[in-house]
Design an enzyme around this catalytic site. Structure first.
Site, mmCIF file in Angstrom:
data_model
loop_
_atom_site.group_PDB
_atom_site.id
_atom_site.type_symbol
_atom_site.label_atom_id
_atom_site.label_comp_id
_atom_site.label_asym_id
_atom_site.label_seq_id
_atom_site.Cartn_x
_atom_site.Cartn_y
_atom_site.Cartn_z
ATOM 1 N N ARG A 46 0.850 -1.198 0.000
ATOM 2 C CA ARG A 46 0.000 0.000 0.000
ATOM 3 C C ARG A 46 0.882 1.245 0.000
ATOM 4 N NH1 ARG A 46 -1.703 1.428 4.556
ATOM 5 N NH2 ARG A 46 -2.563 -0.573 5.162
ATOM 6 N N TYR A 98 -15.050 17.864 -14.431
ATOM 7 C CA TYR A 98 -15.527 16.488 -14.619
ATOM 8 C C TYR A 98 -16.615 16.169 -13.576
ATOM 9 C CZ TYR A 98 -15.235 11.396 -14.697
ATOM 10 O OH TYR A 98 -15.530 10.066 -14.761
ATOM 11 N N ASP A 170 -6.348 19.794 -13.447
ATOM 12 C CA ASP A 170 -6.669 18.492 -14.024
ATOM 13 C C ASP A 170 -6.239 18.558 -15.495
ATOM 14 O OD1 ASP A 170 -7.859 16.311 -15.278
ATOM 15 O OD2 ASP A 170 -9.638 16.359 -13.998
ATOM 16 N N LYS A 195 -7.257 7.690 -19.234
ATOM 17 C CA LYS A 195 -7.512 8.269 -20.543
ATOM 18 C C LYS A 195 -6.230 8.229 -21.397
ATOM 19 C CE LYS A 195 -11.351 8.878 -18.328
ATOM 20 N NZ LYS A 195 -11.653 10.075 -17.542
HETATM 21 C C1 PLP Z 1 -12.159 10.433 -16.215
HETATM 22 C C2 PLP Z 1 -11.795 11.743 -15.633
HETATM 23 C C3 PLP Z 1 -11.575 11.911 -14.260
HETATM 24 C C4 PLP Z 1 -11.764 10.794 -13.265
HETATM 25 O O1 PLP Z 1 -10.833 9.803 -13.444
HETATM 26 P P1 PLP Z 1 -11.101 8.235 -13.126
HETATM 27 O O2 PLP Z 1 -9.840 7.599 -13.548
HETATM 28 O O3 PLP Z 1 -12.302 7.833 -13.913
HETATM 29 O O4 PLP Z 1 -11.356 8.164 -11.650
HETATM 30 C C5 PLP Z 1 -11.180 13.155 -13.807
HETATM 31 N N1 PLP Z 1 -11.041 14.204 -14.650
HETATM 32 C C6 PLP Z 1 -11.266 14.081 -15.974
HETATM 33 C C7 PLP Z 1 -11.107 15.273 -16.839
HETATM 34 C C8 PLP Z 1 -11.650 12.863 -16.505
HETATM 35 O O5 PLP Z 1 -11.883 12.762 -17.821
#
Ligand code: PLP
Length: 380
Positions: A46, A98, A170, A195
């Site tokens: 962890r 998001y 982000d 992504k």
């Molecule tokens: C998908 C996404 C998230 C969340 O990420 P997860 O891996 O699904 O928890 C946060 N910000 C953006 C812009 C995203 O596209």
């Protein structure tokens, strides 16, 4: 060294592991100690694992950061970042973050006494006006979803610095290949590695990257305390994905530009949202802070919800789905999918019309993608 080189070589030295070109996948939850408290840097998985450490090395490098924490999801990263705050603190957040980011702030952290103000961050003055005596964090997302709104990272993170607030960006939609917020003044970059970084739609993972050792220690502490850690095999897969990030992004941007040109000419398309277009709000900011304009596109058709459904249904090349950033092109119709639960009037107020369609452009042949889209647009 340049980005493309670091994406392949940073974070890992083959001679540490018998010359193996790829980092080994360490499937160990615990590590043997030679004497109580005497170990080689790892005790329990962890807190850390060598496969994860290699990935964190390359993540820090490609964001021009110094420290990275890999998480079991993007929201796991956001959770540990928000836990830097205390009850009574105030956060300024982009109003189109998001959906999951909005949810954890609104439904979870607000209950613990943290206050949030949602602001249209495309305008610096709006953000300036939202600071309060207890503002401790500014949370940005650019380009945003699904209208690809652009916020000025340098101007806004400078503002946060003046007010002694931590700035978080982000960077999921751009990826570090196209945009590096730490260079523009951000304190923390977060990612959904699910992504573009993973890039193959086979892993859910997140990351937080910073240059600030103290912030990194606090984030790592929060992660270890709460437990949103990624598995070793997933770390290996994202590490492998990062090696091709540069070529995937170039091909995705090339395809996106060709698709934008096609959409602009099509008579059924009434509006195209793409940061590379001169009339896109803050196009100049995007041109300054991004290497290219990305592989996400949204557009509106002159039609109803049912027409939008027809355009996205039965496509042969495009995959109907809600994620983004994979090698395969995805399309979705917010009014009937991601945003269906929002009443029509509210949707329209946010600029999400019935005929809005979002594309995540992958790396297939642009001709095939355009032909398939043309068929969709002629199906109603
Ligand atoms: C998908 C996404 C998230 C969340 O990420 P997860 O891996 O699904 O928890 C946060 N910000 C953006 C812009 C995203 O596209």
């Amino acid at each position: 060294m340049h980005f493309e080189t670091r994406a392949i070589h940073a974070g890992y030295n083959p001679f540490d592991h018998f010359g193996a070109v790829n980092p080994p996948v360490f499937l160990s939850s615990t590590f043997q100690q030679s004497a109580p408290g005497k170990h080689q840097g790892f005790e329990y998985a962890r807190s850390g694992n060598p496969t994860r450490q290699a990935l964190e090395g390359v993540l820090a490098s490609i964001e021009n950061g110094e420290h990275a924490c890999a998480f079991s999801s993007g929201l796991g990263a956001t959770d540990s970042i928000l836990k830097l705050l205390n009850a009574g603190d105030h956060v300024i957040v982009a109003d189109d973050v998001y959906g999951g980011t909005f949810r954890i702030m609104d439904k979870t952290f607000q209950r613990y006494g943290i206050e949030f103000t949602w602001v249209d961050t495309t305008n610096v003055e709006n953000v300036k006006g939202a600071f309060k005596a207890n503002t401790k964090m500014l949370f940005l997302e650019t380009p945003s979803n699904p209208l690809l709104k652009i916020s000025d990272i340098e101007a806004l993170t400078n503002l946060a610095k003046e007010k002694k607030a931590i700035s978080v960006v982000d960077n999921t939609f751009a990826s570090p290949y196209l945009q590096r917020p730490l260079d523009l003044g951000a304190d923390i970059v977060m990612h959904s590695c699910t992504k573009y970084l993973g890039g193959h739609s086979d892993v859910v993972m997140g990351a937080a990257v910073t240059r600030n050792e103290k912030l990194n220690q606090q984030i790592a502490f929060n992660q270890n305390a709460s437990g949103a850690v990624p598995g070793a095999l997933d770390c290996y897969l994202v590490h492998r994905g990062i090696k091709t990030l540069a070529v995937r992004m170039e091909q995705g941007c090339d395809n996106a530009e060709r698709i934008v040109s096609f959409l602009l000419e099509h008579k059924r398309v009434t509006k195209v949202f793409y940061p590379g277009l001169k009339d896109h709000v803050n196009h100049n900011v995007a041109a300054r802070q991004m290497k290219r304009f990305g592989a996400m596109i949204s557009f509106e058709i002159d039609g109803s919800v049912a027409d939008g459904v027809k355009v996205v249904s039965d496509r042969r090349v495009w995959t109907l789905g809600e994620s983004l950033g994979g090698v395969e092109s995805l399309l979705e119709h917010p009014a009937s999918m991601t945003h269906a639960s929002i009443p029509k009037a509210m949707r329209e107020k946010a600029g999400l019309n019935d005929g809005l369609i979002r594309l995540s452009v992958g790396i297939e042949s642009a001709e095939d993608l355009i032909e398939d889209l043309r068929k969709g647009l002629e199906s109603y």
